[in-house]
Design an enzyme around this catalytic site. Structure first.
Site, mmCIF file in Angstrom:
data_model
loop_
_atom_site.group_PDB
_atom_site.id
_atom_site.type_symbol
_atom_site.label_atom_id
_atom_site.label_comp_id
_atom_site.label_asym_id
_atom_site.label_seq_id
_atom_site.Cartn_x
_atom_site.Cartn_y
_atom_site.Cartn_z
ATOM 1 N N ASP A 37 48.920 6.104 82.026
ATOM 2 C CA ASP A 37 50.142 5.717 81.332
ATOM 3 C C ASP A 37 50.215 4.206 81.207
ATOM 4 O O ASP A 37 49.882 3.474 82.146
ATOM 5 C CB ASP A 37 51.360 6.224 82.099
ATOM 6 N N ASP A 92 53.813 4.540 76.654
ATOM 7 C CA ASP A 92 55.183 5.022 76.832
ATOM 8 C C ASP A 92 56.175 4.292 75.925
ATOM 9 O O ASP A 92 56.116 3.067 75.788
ATOM 10 C CB ASP A 92 55.582 4.798 78.304
ATOM 11 N N GLU A 96 53.664 7.404 72.641
ATOM 12 C CA GLU A 96 54.881 8.211 72.720
ATOM 13 C C GLU A 96 55.877 7.616 71.730
ATOM 14 O O GLU A 96 56.355 6.501 71.910
ATOM 15 C CB GLU A 96 55.484 8.198 74.123
ATOM 16 N N HIS A 151 56.062 15.855 81.571
ATOM 17 C CA HIS A 151 56.908 15.499 82.709
ATOM 18 C C HIS A 151 58.360 15.274 82.325
ATOM 19 O O HIS A 151 59.220 15.154 83.202
ATOM 20 C CB HIS A 151 56.359 14.234 83.376
ATOM 21 N N ASP A 152 58.660 15.201 81.023
ATOM 22 C CA ASP A 152 60.024 14.981 80.545
ATOM 23 C C ASP A 152 60.657 16.248 79.974
ATOM 24 O O ASP A 152 61.753 16.186 79.418
ATOM 25 C CB ASP A 152 60.043 13.905 79.451
#
Length: 543
Positions: free
Chosen positions: A98, A194, A249, A318-319
């Site tokens: 990430d 991200d 993202e 994960h979200d």
């Protein structure tokens, strides 16, 4: 379209805090990931994506970074990371990490220096203003925090501890690019970047006819004009010259924006994660799936990308809560809906991503008490809405459906205490169904969800058409069936998934050979509830 290693790969996302604890402190770590590499290799994974393991105060579980070039103490050491990277490469796999560059922690040395004085050389590395705008931050509350020492406000579109970098500052950008290339020189194979659609801002108030204290302000910090120029520089000065994969993202991006984001001639990234399909097809509060809306959005992305760009394919991360709980039926059709949903997305044009636990059908956790949740977004949502008078019971109904913590409960490896994740009480409670829903119970069972995923991976990696072929919807006559054909010059395959509890009568192509199904006892001409099938179809070749 150019062939590349990352187009032909299957990616497995790891949330290391919840994956495997190697030292018995209740928190997953890098050595825990290394211990499970053979498991991932056996499943057929080519690329591992690890969520943030950088040094962090953990206000947002690692997405608040205080040192980009150090490892969080709970996760291990830089030597542990280097060993993990070496072991990944030994197995012929790749590792991406990430990259969080919209903001840093308020404990990052850059911000500590910036905050120290208005005359600091790093003052302009962050966004400071005498007057705040009326923006609400993404996690609720004001997007600006007052600093009494300097009598100014600083910007944070997430929590007040995640301070937005000022991408208008050239020195700051150079420092970020230097950090990125440091990781690339270390040997990482790419990044998931991200919140990258937020780095450009337009600093003005939102319209506020209701006279609210703070106003949602997405358009002020999402895909603002000038963003693409920033992303082009990021690509040129940080990513160029390396054989890597980059995944941005960018939840707001729509299919008509694809060319500037991910096209092969103009795109700034190789792939993006967008949320258009998830938002169109989901009832965020009650769960459930609108198959027609899902079909419309995903087909639009498939058609827009073919020959031009490359899709990312995913159901979970994960979200996002567990798909089998919000789009499937995790009670009466747990196995069937987990495999049908997996089959639906896995064989479209694009690179499939699997989130840890998805391959065994992990479900949402039945946590009834707000104190059982850890996620700052969930906690803030509960607190702000309780202040507004929303009943506890109504809020808990929503949280039990959509909280990000459902994706973050510890990985369920076996039926022993704490699901084999740790020998100590984990940082977040294990889902109680670990006693029967776990890797050990499925890995050697040819009729398990795990085995179905392994077969899907094997099929994709052995049939070129499932990677580079065209994708065209086909009509089954049932609105809840997602069916499409993958085709190239030599091969034609049909994928059909019934995504409901209602059987569908349909005309199976007479010349179709069944390659994979999730139903042992099949009924001719019927797709059973949550039945998924993959067919090889005869194809006439001329010329």
């Amino acid at each position: 379209m150019k062939k590349t290693w990352w187009k032909e790969a299957v990616v497995y996302q790891i949330y290391p805090r919840s994956f495997n604890d190697s030292n018995g402190d209740g928190i997953g770590d890098l050595n825990g990931v290394t211990e499970k590499l053979d498991y991932l290799d056996e499943l057929g994974i080519n690329i591992i994506w690890i969520c943030p393991m950088y040094k962090s105060p953990n206000v947002d579980n690692g997405y608040d970074i205080s040192d980009y070039q150090a490892i969080m103490e709970e996760m291990g050491t830089m030597e542990d990371f280097e060993r993990l990277l070496e072991e990944v490469h030994k197995r012929g796999m790749r590792l991406i990490i990430d990259l969080v560059i919209n903001h840093t922690s308020d404990q990052h040395p850059w911000f500590v220096e910036s905050r120290s004085s208005k005359d600091s050389t790093k003052r302009d590395w962050y966004v400071w203003r005498d007057q705040q705008t009326n923006w609400e931050c993404i996690f609720g509350g004001p997007a600006w925090t007052f600093d009494p020492k300097s009598n100014q406000y600083y910007l944070h579109i997430f929590t007040k501890n995640q301070v937005d970098l000022n991408w208008e500052n050239e020195d700051m950008r150079k420092a970020v690019y230097e950090m990125i290339r440091w990781w690339l020189d270390k040997g990482v194979d790419g990044f998931r970047v991200d919140a990258i659609n937020h780095i450009k801002k337009e600093y003005s108030d939102m319209p506020n006819p209701k006279n609210l204290p703070y106003v949602p302000a997405w358009e002020k910090f999402t895909e603002v004009e000038g963003l693409q120029e920033m992303l082009a520089e990021l690509k040129e000065k940080a990513f160029s010259g390396y054989d890597i994969v980059t995944v941005g993202e960018a939840n707001s991006v729509k299919s008509h924006d694809m060319e500037q984001w991910i096209s092969e001639h103009e795109g700034k990234f190789n792939m993006i994660f967008h949320r258009e399909a998830l938002e169109a097809a989901s009832d965020e509060v009650n769960g459930g799936l609108d198959v027609e809306d899902l079909r419309e959005v995903l087909d639009r992305w498939q058609k827009a990308a073919h020959g031009v760009a490359w899709n990312s394919l995913y159901l979970e991360n994960h979200d996002r809560p567990r798909t089998v709980s919000i789009w499937g039926n995790d009670r009466d059709y747990w196995f069937e809906s987990a495999t049908a949903l997996g089959c639906m997305y896995f064989f479209m044009q694009g690179t499939p991503f699997i989130y840890q636990g998805q391959e065994i059908g992990m479900t949402n956790a039945p946590f009834d008490d707000i104190d059982m949740y850890n996620d700052i977004e969930t906690k803030n949502m509960y607190r702000y809405n309780r202040k507004e008078g929303v009943p506890h019971e109504d809020l808990m109904k929503i949280i039990k459906t959509i909280s990000r913590d459902h994706a973050r409960t510890p990985m369920q490896w076996n039926s022993r205490k704490y699901g084999g994740f740790s020998t100590a009480e984990p940082w977040l409670a294990v889902n109680p169904n670990y006693k029967w829903l776990n890797v050990e119970a499925q890995k050697d069972d040819p009729k398990s969800i795990w085995s179905y995923y392994k077969k899907m991976i094997h099929l994709r990696q052995n049939w070129d058409v499932l990677v580079y072929g065209t994708t065209n919807l086909t009509d089954s006559g049932c609105p809840d069936v997602y069916a499409y054909v993958r085709e190239d010059r030599y091969t034609k395959m049909l994928i059909a998934s019934n995504l409901s509890e209602r059987p569908c009568t349909w005309n199976t192509p007479y010349d179709a050979e069944l390659l994979l199904t999730n139903y042992e006892k099949r009924v001719k001409g019927v797709l059973q509830p949550y039945e998924a099938c993959i067919y090889f179809m005869k194809k006439e070749i001329y010329g």
